[in-house]
Design an enzyme around this catalytic site. Sequence first.
Site, PDB file in Angstrom:
ATOM      1  N   GLY A   1      -0.483 -26.183  48.864  1.00  0.00           N
ATOM      2  CA  GLY A   1      -0.640 -26.721  47.528  1.00  0.00           C
ATOM      3  C   GLY A   1      -0.055 -28.103  47.366  1.00  0.00           C
ATOM      4  O   GLY A   1      -0.501 -28.884  46.519  1.00  0.00           O
TER       5      GLY A   1
ATOM      6  N   TYR B   1      10.817 -19.972  45.252  1.00  0.00           N
ATOM      7  CA  TYR B   1      10.429 -21.366  44.993  1.00  0.00           C
ATOM      8  C   TYR B   1      11.284 -21.900  43.845  1.00  0.00           C
ATOM      9  O   TYR B   1      11.743 -23.020  43.846  1.00  0.00           O
ATOM     10  CB  TYR B   1       8.973 -21.451  44.540  1.00  0.00           C
ATOM     11  CG  TYR B   1       7.932 -21.309  45.611  1.00  0.00           C
ATOM     12  CD1 TYR B   1       7.639 -22.376  46.456  1.00  0.00           C
ATOM     13  CD2 TYR B   1       7.221 -20.144  45.751  1.00  0.00           C
ATOM     14  CE1 TYR B   1       6.662 -22.260  47.423  1.00  0.00           C
ATOM     15  CE2 TYR B   1       6.241 -20.015  46.723  1.00  0.00           C
ATOM     16  CZ  TYR B   1       5.969 -21.079  47.557  1.00  0.00           C
ATOM     17  OH  TYR B   1       5.002 -20.951  48.495  1.00  0.00           O
TER      18      TYR B   1
ATOM     19  N   GLN C   1       0.804  -1.216   0.000  1.00  0.00           N
ATOM     20  CA  GLN C   1       0.000   0.000   0.000  1.00  0.00           C
ATOM     21  C   GLN C   1       0.847   1.280   0.000  1.00  0.00           C
ATOM     22  O   GLN C   1       2.000   1.272   0.413  1.00  0.00           O
ATOM     23  CB  GLN C   1      -0.919   0.000   1.227  1.00  0.00           C
ATOM     24  CG  GLN C   1      -1.944  -1.100   1.159  1.00  0.00           C
ATOM     25  CD  GLN C   1      -2.141  -1.769   2.506  1.00  0.00           C
ATOM     26  OE1 GLN C   1      -1.195  -2.296   3.088  1.00  0.00           O
ATOM     27  NE2 GLN C   1      -3.367  -1.753   2.987  1.00  0.00           N
TER      28      GLN C   1
ATOM     29  N   ASN D   1      -0.073 -24.904  41.136  1.00  0.00           N
ATOM     30  CA  ASN D   1       0.855 -25.307  42.173  1.00  0.00           C
ATOM     31  C   ASN D   1       2.291 -25.004  41.812  1.00  0.00           C
ATOM     32  O   ASN D   1       2.892 -25.679  40.982  1.00  0.00           O
ATOM     33  CB  ASN D   1       0.682 -26.806  42.435  1.00  0.00           C
ATOM     34  CG  ASN D   1       1.064 -27.141  43.846  1.00  0.00           C
ATOM     35  OD1 ASN D   1       1.733 -26.369  44.519  1.00  0.00           O
ATOM     36  ND2 ASN D   1       0.650 -28.294  44.307  1.00  0.00           N
TER      37      ASN D   1
END
Lengths: 254, 568
Positions: free
Chosen positions: B463, B343, B157, B499
């Site tokens: 968990g 973690y 274009q 978890n």
Amino acid sequence: MAYTPQYGPGTSVVAQNRRNQMNPDHKLEKVRDITDEDIVMVLGHRSPGSAYPTAHPPLAEQQEPDCPMRKLVKPTDGAKAGDRVRYVQFADSMFNAPSQPYQRTYAEMYRFRAIDPGTLSGRQIVECRERDLEQYTKLLVETEMFDPALVSMRGATVHGHSLRLSEDGMQFDALQRCVLAENGVVKYVKDQIGVPLDRAVEIGKPMDAEWLKAHSTIFHSLVGTAYRDDKEYIEYIQRIHTLRTKYGFMPTEE
Amino acid sequence: MAKIERAQKLFLDSLNQKFKGQDIESEKTTFYNFNGVRQSPRKREFMKEAEAIEKERGISMYDPERCHLGGIPMGQRQLMSYQVSGTGTYCEGDDLHFVNNAAMQQFWDDIRRTVIVGMDMAHATLQKRLGKEVTPETINEYLHILNHAMPGAAVVQEHMVETHPGLVDDCYVKVFTGDDEMADDIEPQFLIDVNKLFGEEQAESLKAEVGKSMYQAIHIPTIVSRTCDGGTTSRWSAMQIGMSFIAAYRMCAGEAAVADLSYAAKHAGVVQMGSLLPARRARGPNEPGGIKFGLFGDIIQADRKHPNDPARASLEVVGAGVMLFDQIWLGSYMSGGVGFTQYATAAYTDNILDEFTYYGMDYLKDKYDFDYTAPSPDQILEPTQDIVNDLATEVNLNAMEQYEQFPTMMEDHFGGSQRAGVMAAACGLTCSISTGNSNAGLNGWYLSMLMHKEGWSRLGFFGYDLQDQCGSANSLAMDADRGLMGELRGPNYPNYAMNVGHQGEYAAIVSGAHYGRGDEFCYSPLVKICFADPSLKFDFSDPRREFARGAVREFMPAGERSLVIPAR
């Protein structure tokens, strides 16, 4: 044939201690005396001598629905009175603290009524009606399930269960809620949530290493009983795992 | 089971560095004398920076000495440094938060902004429907146009606005094929050369899987996928593909055949990195929750770098997996938390999981004569319950004993979830690498969990009650909605969905099953080839090294806006 609970496997002293704590027919050894007032102060839920706040009117004063379960289950004193639900939470050091999170939950479920325990790695909480809680806490603190240096009541900021011990033998506590005084007695200077107390609460002298090793419910190859040495325990876990793997939760022996 | 001895424990250097001047085997230490939060250079940097920000904006910010515990700052114990495992690089914990680590961000950016799109359907449309000739020359011209258009430039274009190349310099498209002859005809700049990037056997096998087909490995701009989302990747890519076909093959922009090309580019020919999640997760495709564990094992390329060390290759998957699934996916996307950093870091720092895993490798050699350094289907062990029980029991007992014998290591992994994930990962990896069976690896994981919980009367956070105490029962199940082979499980697998501390390790256990067999790929040969591309910003063959570079601020990411913002 009546069911006889076995509580758990194992031939070690750790396994036996676990069974003892769980078995409601086993009388826990009373090691120290703590006054009711001191328990209330450390819990920090109400001022000593104050009335129990209530969550509902006493059961006798309210219209109870005609419910067969309510007839079957006898309410505890706290439930009868309409007490609110409060908590005590313990942090147990891995260096031979006498009780440990799951062990606490199991023992409480066998020994207490109307409780809601929660079990994590560094803490174990039990919630129930406030006056019931005070009785339960007294038992948990006065008996062989407690050691002033290695167990502590902590509502929050529980970090410490897996850390090395302080040189004076105390479990780490960022808030230093309890301290070892010069006379060798552990004193709570803050309640379990960490609010300073109007006066210190003496909770007794730490137990010695020999006693702790003989009363602990955690395996520990450095300071206590090695897990590997309790072959029956290991084999039992393998068996449970194998049966669950093959048959789910309704195992059938091969 | 019978304990074996390892002469050199891999975590000792880290512990000695972290706890300098202390006896790392002592159970006693001192507390409350570390000057609180100010003991950490990084925290001091944060405080200084916050002070300047407050002055500028007039709103208070980071104030740890007032806001933490009513005036008791953290740092009543030693705030530890960490070694990123396998790198020798030490950093502070804060440097491993994904917000503070550009390499971690780019790792996820590079996955999210990637789709693979087949070219065969488009070529068939061009040839059969439109009668166009498709030759290596036209393909090269198309790729030239596509690499102009994909970053956001116009091809057809008039009077179009375009993106600044300096902002989208990470965006490009390459192709790959299993046909050596066709590959030879593609301009090298556009080719992912399977023969050069993989070992001979692996290359032959991958090429055989791909066959004569040709695929485009597409990486849209980082800045686009960050501003939009993973679902944008295939759409953005398809839009530019369509425009480039129109331009390269002189098609009519409105003719119906374009719809066929669009359908192929948007749907039929697309390989997403992550599948669409259910509406309750509110995520489109190419988001972390949809990445199958097997596919993730192919994204990570450490097995190319360490073909004779499946343990090392798997540990790289652990590091990458926990960073993405724990720190970013569960830690922020799903929970809204500030990233479940610690973690995750437990599994890729201080060589602790590495030591536990190599203990498993040594045990395999000692008891089963399994040589992990010679991966092959010929030597894998039969995945019986007895073998899994034996391996997981011994590896788990050893790990527990190491934590007990080195109290500083227990203090390093101060949370039960950290220890649970690490110990179970070592057990799962030992089982999967040796049996070549991902589900056997998962089964070893769950025995570790039961054993851990019974030994120490604790496990992880709530968990862990959910999946780890019932995992034995579903680890070998294949029933719909209850079980699945490991390769096809993922972060949204029912029991795994919420978890932390598991998903990265599961991905590694699944991958380890293939690395142990010496397989050429885990799940998708296309993904394996796509992420071997050295032009990617992030080096997927060495994710822990890259994270370490991010931690010490040596990693240069994409998507920076400095070209279009005021100079600082």
